[in-house]
Design a protein around this motif. Structure first.
Motif, PDB file in Angstrom:
ATOM      1  N   SER A 317       0.835  -1.198   0.000  1.00 38.13           N
ATOM      2  CA  SER A 317       0.000   0.000   0.000  1.00 38.13           C
ATOM      3  C   SER A 317       0.873   1.252   0.000  1.00 38.13           C
ATOM      4  O   SER A 317       2.093   1.193   0.177  1.00 38.13           O
ATOM      5  CB  SER A 317      -0.915   0.001   1.229  1.00 38.13           C
ATOM      6  OG  SER A 317      -0.152   0.104   2.413  1.00 38.13           O
ATOM      7  N   SER A 318       0.239   2.390  -0.183  1.00 38.59           N
ATOM      8  CA  SER A 318       0.969   3.656  -0.209  1.00 38.59           C
ATOM      9  C   SER A 318       1.511   3.996   1.178  1.00 38.59           C
ATOM     10  O   SER A 318       1.013   3.500   2.198  1.00 38.59           O
ATOM     11  CB  SER A 318       0.047   4.780  -0.686  1.00 38.59           C
ATOM     12  OG  SER A 318      -1.000   4.994   0.258  1.00 38.59           O
ATOM     13  N   ASN A 319       2.501   4.845   1.199  1.00 39.48           N
ATOM     14  CA  ASN A 319       3.059   5.276   2.478  1.00 39.48           C
ATOM     15  C   ASN A 319       2.014   6.003   3.315  1.00 39.48           C
ATOM     16  O   ASN A 319       2.003   5.905   4.541  1.00 39.48           O
ATOM     17  CB  ASN A 319       4.263   6.199   2.246  1.00 39.48           C
ATOM     18  CG  ASN A 319       5.452   5.457   1.678  1.00 39.48           C
ATOM     19  OD1 ASN A 319       5.590   4.260   1.867  1.00 39.48           O
ATOM     20  ND2 ASN A 319       6.309   6.177   0.959  1.00 39.48           N
ATOM     21  N   GLY A 320       1.122   6.718   2.646  1.00 38.81           N
ATOM     22  CA  GLY A 320       0.076   7.443   3.358  1.00 38.81           C
ATOM     23  C   GLY A 320      -0.876   6.511   4.084  1.00 38.81           C
ATOM     24  O   GLY A 320      -1.222   6.753   5.250  1.00 38.81           O
ATOM     25  N   ARG A 321      -1.297   5.446   3.400  1.00 47.61           N
ATOM     26  CA  ARG A 321      -2.220   4.502   4.039  1.00 47.61           C
ATOM     27  C   ARG A 321      -1.548   3.777   5.197  1.00 47.61           C
ATOM     28  O   ARG A 321      -2.149   3.567   6.247  1.00 47.61           O
ATOM     29  CB  ARG A 321      -2.722   3.471   3.022  1.00 47.61           C
ATOM     30  CG  ARG A 321      -3.754   2.531   3.625  1.00 47.61           C
ATOM     31  CD  ARG A 321      -4.079   1.368   2.734  1.00 47.61           C
ATOM     32  NE  ARG A 321      -4.935   0.419   3.438  1.00 47.61           N
ATOM     33  CZ  ARG A 321      -5.201  -0.795   2.994  1.00 47.61           C
ATOM     34  NH1 ARG A 321      -4.692  -1.214   1.848  1.00 47.61           N
ATOM     35  NH2 ARG A 321      -5.985  -1.611   3.684  1.00 47.61           N
ATOM     36  N   ALA A 323       0.957   4.870   7.011  1.00 51.34           N
ATOM     37  CA  ALA A 323       1.122   5.820   8.112  1.00 51.34           C
ATOM     38  C   ALA A 323      -0.201   6.063   8.832  1.00 51.34           C
ATOM     39  O   ALA A 323      -0.237   6.166  10.064  1.00 51.34           O
ATOM     40  CB  ALA A 323       1.686   7.132   7.585  1.00 51.34           C
ATOM     41  N   TYR A 324      -1.287   6.128   8.064  1.00 52.89           N
ATOM     42  CA  TYR A 324      -2.607   6.341   8.665  1.00 52.89           C
ATOM     43  C   TYR A 324      -2.985   5.161   9.563  1.00 52.89           C
ATOM     44  O   TYR A 324      -3.479   5.345  10.689  1.00 52.89           O
ATOM     45  CB  TYR A 324      -3.649   6.511   7.560  1.00 52.89           C
ATOM     46  CG  TYR A 324      -5.074   6.550   8.064  1.00 52.89           C
ATOM     47  CD1 TYR A 324      -5.583   7.678   8.695  1.00 52.89           C
ATOM     48  CD2 TYR A 324      -5.906   5.449   7.897  1.00 52.89           C
ATOM     49  CE1 TYR A 324      -6.894   7.707   9.161  1.00 52.89           C
ATOM     50  CE2 TYR A 324      -7.210   5.467   8.354  1.00 52.89           C
ATOM     51  CZ  TYR A 324      -7.704   6.603   8.979  1.00 52.89           C
ATOM     52  OH  TYR A 324      -9.002   6.620   9.443  1.00 52.89           O
ATOM     53  N   SER A 325      -2.755   3.942   9.077  1.00 46.87           N
ATOM     54  CA  SER A 325      -3.108   2.742   9.850  1.00 46.87           C
ATOM     55  C   SER A 325      -2.306   2.676  11.151  1.00 46.87           C
ATOM     56  O   SER A 325      -2.855   2.398  12.221  1.00 46.87           O
ATOM     57  CB  SER A 325      -2.852   1.483   9.012  1.00 46.87           C
ATOM     58  OG  SER A 325      -3.614   1.511   7.820  1.00 46.87           O
ATOM     59  N   SER A 327      -0.922   5.186  12.668  1.00 47.83           N
ATOM     60  CA  SER A 327      -1.341   6.304  13.516  1.00 47.83           C
ATOM     61  C   SER A 327      -2.627   5.985  14.263  1.00 47.83           C
ATOM     62  O   SER A 327      -2.770   6.328  15.439  1.00 47.83           O
ATOM     63  CB  SER A 327      -1.536   7.567  12.664  1.00 47.83           C
ATOM     64  OG  SER A 327      -0.323   7.967  12.066  1.00 47.83           O
TER      65      SER A 327
END
Length: 343
Positions: A317-321, A323-325, A327
């Motif tokens: 997955s993307s780094n954003g997803r 990081a969101y998970s 977090s």
């Protein structure tokens, strides 16, 4: 020794009876809502909850469960088995940590036997199956080994013919896979819920007799709701056929009623039950330590490892997803750890 501690067999607090009775229903609503909302919302055809909400609940709940293990179970277990009411022999060895360790290894052995039995059963009927049941539409992968097995099947001409034949009878093959998947998934979630239920019952007993009722009551409303969200999010993602749809609902209901039942029992025996007494300290300390081991194992193996490290979808997955998970998990862990300041 603390002069305020009561090591005798006398009862707990007799004050605020009406509020303690009211707490049964307030905590019942909070616990039941937290545990059942993810389950019912995911199945609802009219309540369209965005996938992001489920992801938040799942990872937030994972953090809650891990914090519960260390802050709300292991720490109290250490305190209870180190109580001044107990004999000096209890302080000669870290029994709480030893019981936690025993619990971790016991759960590991139980799961190991269960998964080997399930894999062996499928092998006898000519099927290859990931031991954790993640190759039948589950949300997490167990590791690269399942991909290797799948690619080997496709590469093998004879096996591809077998797949083509079985495609003509999908219900038969599908049922075998799901039977094993159901067993392994229910074992994993069942272990998690067992540890949570023990903890929920004990804090219900404590709330019924404690002198610090008001503070503990407010904290437990949030505590049980957050923890229910963690349990409910795991139940909601059980990938099982319709005939077993009652299992997650039953799990949510059991969680919802456990603390209220503990409060009700505590109110019934509060003239004789002393949470600081010798027997109560030993029983609570042992159960808290064992429950801590269950949740530590589940949190680190089932949630950390399988949801992130061995989950191919998450790794790609993307780094954003990602990081969101992470977090969301840290937020759940942090809030639950903060509640440990008061309960």
């Amino acid at each position: 020794m603390d002069t305020d501690i009561n090591c005798g067999s006398g009862g707990g607090s007799q004050t605020k009876t009406s509020l303690r009775i009211l707490s049964i229903f307030v905590i019942l609503i909070g616990s039941m809502s937290g545990a059942l909302f993810p389950v019912l919302a995911r199945r609802s055809s009219w309540l369209h909850v965005p996938k992001g909400v489920f992801d938040f609940a799942k990872y937030f709940g994972s953090g809650v469960i891990i914090a519960t293990a260390f802050i709300h179970l292991l720490s109290p277990g250490l305190d209870e088995l180190g109580s001044d009411c107990l004999s000096p022999a209890w302080k000669e060895y870290p029994y709480a940590l030893a019981l936690c360790l025993l619990s971790i290894f016991s759960i590991f052995i139980v799961e190991l036997i269960a998964f080997r039995w399930g894999t062996s059963k499928l092998a006898k009927i000519g099927m290859v199956h990931d031991a954790h049941g993640h190759d039948h539409g589950s949300h997490a992968a167990h590791g690269p080994e399942s991909n290797y097995v799948q690619s080997s099947k496709i590469a093998d001409k004879d096996q591809s013919l077998d797949i083509e034949e079985t495609a003509q009878a999908p219900e038969h093959v599908h049922s075998h896979g799901f039977e094993d998947s159901i067993t392994t998934q229910i074992i994993g979630v069942g272990i998690l819920e067992f540890g949570v239920l023990l903890h929920s019952f004990l804090i219900g007993l404590t709330l019924a007799v404690t002198d610090d009722f008001k503070v503990l009551f407010v904290v437990l409303v949030f505590h049980q709701t957050f923890e229910g969200l963690g349990v409910g999010s795991r139940l909601a993602y059980l990938d099982i056929p319709k005939r077993f749809y009652w299992v997650p609902i039953l799990g949510g209901v059991l969680y919802g009623i456990t603390t209220p039942v503990g409060i009700a029992i505590g109110l019934g025996i509060r003239t004789t039950y002393n949470p600081d007494g010798t027997t109560a300290s030993i029983v609570s300390g042992v159960l808290d330590s064992l429950s801590a081991g269950i949740l530590i194992y589940t949190g680190l193996v089932e949630l950390f490892a399988h949801e992130f490290l061995f989950n191919k979808e998450m790794m790609n997955s993307s780094n954003g997803r990602l990081a969101y998970s992470v977090s969301c998990m840290c937020l759940g862990c942090g809030l639950m750890a903060l509640l440990g300041k008061w309960a």
